[in-house]
Design an enzyme around this catalytic site. Structure first.
Site, PDB file in Angstrom:
ATOM      1  N   TYR A   3       0.728  -1.254   0.212  1.00 56.80           N
ATOM      2  CA  TYR A   3       0.105   0.089  -0.064  1.00 56.80           C
ATOM      3  C   TYR A   3       0.785   1.372  -0.140  1.00 56.80           C
ATOM      4  O   TYR A   3       1.127   1.755   1.139  1.00 56.80           O
ATOM      5  CB  TYR A   3      -0.249  -0.266   1.536  1.00 56.80           C
ATOM      6  CG  TYR A   3      -1.605   1.142   1.118  1.00 56.80           C
ATOM      7  CD1 TYR A   3      -2.225   1.825   0.376  1.00 56.80           C
ATOM      8  CD2 TYR A   3      -2.037   1.930   2.229  1.00 56.80           C
ATOM      9  CE1 TYR A   3      -3.306   3.178   0.430  1.00 56.80           C
ATOM     10  CE2 TYR A   3      -3.480   3.013   2.597  1.00 56.80           C
ATOM     11  CZ  TYR A   3      -3.568   3.316   0.800  1.00 56.80           C
ATOM     12  OH  TYR A   3      -4.129   4.622   1.909  1.00 56.80           O
ATOM     13  N   HIS A   6     -12.085   0.451  -4.349  1.00 59.06           N
ATOM     14  CA  HIS A   6     -11.278   0.232  -5.307  1.00 59.06           C
ATOM     15  C   HIS A   6     -11.812  -1.551  -5.936  1.00 59.06           C
ATOM     16  O   HIS A   6     -12.556  -1.732  -5.054  1.00 59.06           O
ATOM     17  CB  HIS A   6     -10.178  -0.660  -5.015  1.00 59.06           C
ATOM     18  CG  HIS A   6      -9.381   0.332  -3.930  1.00 59.06           C
ATOM     19  ND1 HIS A   6      -7.560   1.340  -4.834  1.00 59.06           N
ATOM     20  CD2 HIS A   6      -9.302   1.817  -3.502  1.00 59.06           C
ATOM     21  CE1 HIS A   6      -7.515   2.513  -4.327  1.00 59.06           C
ATOM     22  NE2 HIS A   6      -8.410   2.285  -3.858  1.00 59.06           N
ATOM     23  N   ASP A  21      -2.111  -1.578  -3.881  1.00 58.30           N
ATOM     24  CA  ASP A  21      -2.754   0.269  -4.010  1.00 58.30           C
ATOM     25  C   ASP A  21      -1.243   0.352  -4.371  1.00 58.30           C
ATOM     26  O   ASP A  21      -0.376   1.148  -2.599  1.00 58.30           O
ATOM     27  CB  ASP A  21      -3.669   0.464  -3.281  1.00 58.30           C
ATOM     28  CG  ASP A  21      -3.970   2.096  -3.416  1.00 58.30           C
ATOM     29  OD1 ASP A  21      -3.211   2.417  -4.460  1.00 58.30           O
ATOM     30  OD2 ASP A  21      -5.039   2.098  -2.591  1.00 58.30           O
TER      31      ASP A  21
END
Length: 297
Positions: A128, A286, A168
């Site tokens: 992330y 997402h 991500d």
């Protein structure tokens, strides 16, 4: 924990790895994530923005899943986890050296897990990356994180053959990756300097790479599964703002990746982004990115 057999294809096996920024795993389950997971046949699930405790994850996933979790040291922020039906043989948390942690701020942002599948070692990493904000300390942390990621890419490539870094990444690499890219070239997430890191990540290993910002660096030689699979087309996008009609108009960003070693890149059997059928059916902003990898003899 009961193990669910991985799909067999002849003498090989298919390992299904999914990644998604859940935007709070408890909220995602309330909105339908559990139904998606029950029907999707996932072997390894990498999550970002978990924002929960170990006890919450254990309650949500039950005994069928092994949970590896690195919560953020700031409660209610970030958090990465890997849920698997196949037990991991080892795992590691954090990115960069201990001396660099204040700059990199990787707490709750990087977790690695090793799996033995079909006699081979496969490493799955849930990442992330900082979202960043131009001319603020948040962007400085993002630069440090991306620097450390480049170092780790080279280390991993030297140590093992089958690695996938998923999650991500908070950067759209190319103009194909953002619907309205022209309006975002000065915003974090599509800055030329950020994109240049990805030019190097995916550039030929050991060769000089000129980034989109004009900088020169050495290529790391990794593969962007999504772009290789989709080709030179807009998207497919994985994140849509909750503002306006972004989802309905498919005005999105592709910022969720599977970044793999060349050896694993040759093992990709299928790639799909599980975009919800409608705005009301989404359980996160997402969409999951699901990839099947061929492993074993």
């Amino acid at each position: 924990m009961s193990a669910v057999p991985i799909r067999m294809v002849g003498m090989t096996q298919t390992l299904r790895v999914a990644s998604v920024n859940v935007n709070g795993v408890r909220a995602a389950f309330r909105k339908g994530m559990g139904d998606w997971l029950a029907s999707r046949g996932v072997d390894v699930l990498a999550m970002q923005e978990v924002r929960a405790d170990d006890s919450h994850l254990a309650e949500l996933f039950g005994d069928e899943w092994q949970i590896l979790h690195d919560p953020c040291n700031i409660k209610g922020r970030a958090g990465v986890a890997i849920a698997s039906r196949v037990p991991a043989v080892a795992h590691r948390v954090g990115l960069g050296s201990a001396e660099d942690q204040e700059r990199i701020q990787s707490s709750g942002r990087w977790i690695e897990a090793d799996f033995e599948v079909g006699g081979e070692l496969v490493t799955v990493i849930s990442n992330y990356t900082h979202s960043g904000e131009v001319d603020t300390p948040r962007q400085e942390a993002k630069w440090a994180f991306l620097d450390a990621m480049g170092v780790r890419l080279d280390q991993l490539a030297a140590e093992r053959e089958l690695v996938t870094i998923v999650g991500d990444f908070n950067v759209g690499h190319r103009e194909f990756d953002i619907k309205n890219w022209k309006g975002n070239v000065k915003r974090s997430g599509f800055l030329p300097r950020e994109r240049a890191y990805f030019d190097r990540f995916f550039g030929p290993r050991g060769e000089t790479v000129v980034g989109v910002d004009g900088s020169e660096g050495v290529g790391h030689g990794w593969i962007d599964v999504g772009r290789r699979w989709a080709g030179e087309v807009d998207g497919p996008y994985s994140w849509w703002s909750n503002r306006g009609q972004a989802f309905d108009n498919d005005t999105g960003w592709r910022i969720d990746y599977h970044v793999v070693t060349p050896q694993l890149g040759e093992r990709v059997e299928n790639y799909v982004i599980d975009r919800a059928a409608s705005y009301d059916e989404r359980w996160s902003d997402h969409a999951p990115v699901v990839v099947d990898y061929r492993v074993g003899a």
